[in-house]
Design a protein around this motif. Sequence first.
Motif, PDB file in Angstrom:
ATOM      1  N   ARG A  59      22.187  22.905 -58.305  1.00 23.74           N
ATOM      2  CA  ARG A  59      21.351  22.574 -57.142  1.00 23.74           C
ATOM      3  C   ARG A  59      21.034  23.848 -56.360  1.00 23.74           C
ATOM      4  O   ARG A  59      21.949  24.569 -55.960  1.00 23.74           O
ATOM      5  CB  ARG A  59      22.046  21.562 -56.236  1.00 23.74           C
ATOM      6  CG  ARG A  59      21.290  21.270 -54.955  1.00 23.74           C
ATOM      7  CD  ARG A  59      21.858  20.087 -54.190  1.00 23.74           C
ATOM      8  NE  ARG A  59      21.518  18.827 -54.849  1.00 23.74           N
ATOM      9  CZ  ARG A  59      21.712  17.624 -54.292  1.00 23.74           C
ATOM     10  NH1 ARG A  59      22.252  17.524 -53.102  1.00 23.74           N
ATOM     11  NH2 ARG A  59      21.368  16.534 -54.948  1.00 23.74           N
ATOM     12  N   GLN A  81      25.013  24.897 -51.117  1.00 22.34           N
ATOM     13  CA  GLN A  81      24.344  24.655 -52.396  1.00 22.34           C
ATOM     14  C   GLN A  81      24.818  25.673 -53.438  1.00 22.34           C
ATOM     15  O   GLN A  81      25.365  26.724 -53.105  1.00 22.34           O
ATOM     16  CB  GLN A  81      22.832  24.722 -52.228  1.00 22.34           C
ATOM     17  CG  GLN A  81      22.295  23.845 -51.106  1.00 22.34           C
ATOM     18  CD  GLN A  81      22.826  22.419 -51.124  1.00 22.34           C
ATOM     19  OE1 GLN A  81      22.944  21.796 -52.181  1.00 22.34           O
ATOM     20  NE2 GLN A  81      23.184  21.903 -49.946  1.00 22.34           N
ATOM     21  N   SER A 211      18.055  20.941 -59.783  1.00 16.36           N
ATOM     22  CA  SER A 211      17.442  20.228 -58.661  1.00 16.36           C
ATOM     23  C   SER A 211      17.235  21.230 -57.531  1.00 16.36           C
ATOM     24  O   SER A 211      17.938  22.239 -57.445  1.00 16.36           O
ATOM     25  CB  SER A 211      18.306  19.057 -58.194  1.00 16.36           C
ATOM     26  OG  SER A 211      19.560  19.510 -57.727  1.00 16.36           O
TER      27      SER A 211
END
Length: 291
Positions: A59, A81, A211
């Motif tokens: 991510r 993240q 993502s």
Amino acid sequence: MKSQRFYWLCLVLLSVCLLLWYRYMMRSGFAMKTGLQGYVRIHPKTRLKSNLLDFHCGRCAVVSSSGQMLGGGRGPEIDQQDCVIRMNVAPTAGYEADVGNRTSLRVVSHTSVPLLVRQQGYFFRREADTKYVIWGPEKNMRQDGKGKTFNALVTLAKKYPHSHVHTITREKVQYCDGVFQNETGKNRMKSGAFLSTGFFTMILALEVCDSILVYGMIDGSYCSNANHSFVPYHYYEPLHLDECRMYRVHEHAKRGGHRFITEKLIYSRWASQGKLRFVYPPWTSQEHQPP
């Protein structure tokens, strides 16, 4: 019995030969290149480019340089993240509460390379582990000694041999031009547009991240709202031009303008595929998408 021994002996000899061949190829510099095509590292000891970009994350947080970041307090969330991707020379020092402190990769325009050079202590010592991906027109990135930007990058690579400075290849730039034309129906060069650093960043993020959470980007309709507020174009230049004013000037420029608003309409379509999400400020077009 003898035939089985002969078979195994041949197999062992073949394995030894393959191992010796592999070691020879590695030492001779013929090892297969691994990494992402279109992004190549500038070798610190030579003007030749080598080593493909080796970068992948689960991510990613893509952090805009926009003044939209100010006051949001998203810094801790961004740093949580797996990777943090920033643009150009947007600093983190002094803005950690809003933009975070970590930087995994920076996508940098050729126009910002002089600032990298000017602030090299910050970018190549304080952010020594950061990977840099530089984009620019062929005239600035040529490797025959006449590419001003490329020459500056070679100097940096020599001074900081452990740095990871990559350039976007000519073929990759052409690929990005093709993406713009496929999405808009307009030839970038004929329309007088220059792709923005944000456009290159989004394409790279889609290639290397599983993502993506995007921070600080407004949607394509924001500036057309009558009640939109004044926001500086860069969060670290609070007294400079208003973001929406900058977007309008570029959007309608006959030559040399970034099509910021058009690009955001493209991002909105990409977001519908589920891999890309605009979390701050949230985009209305994705309100019904799963988190």
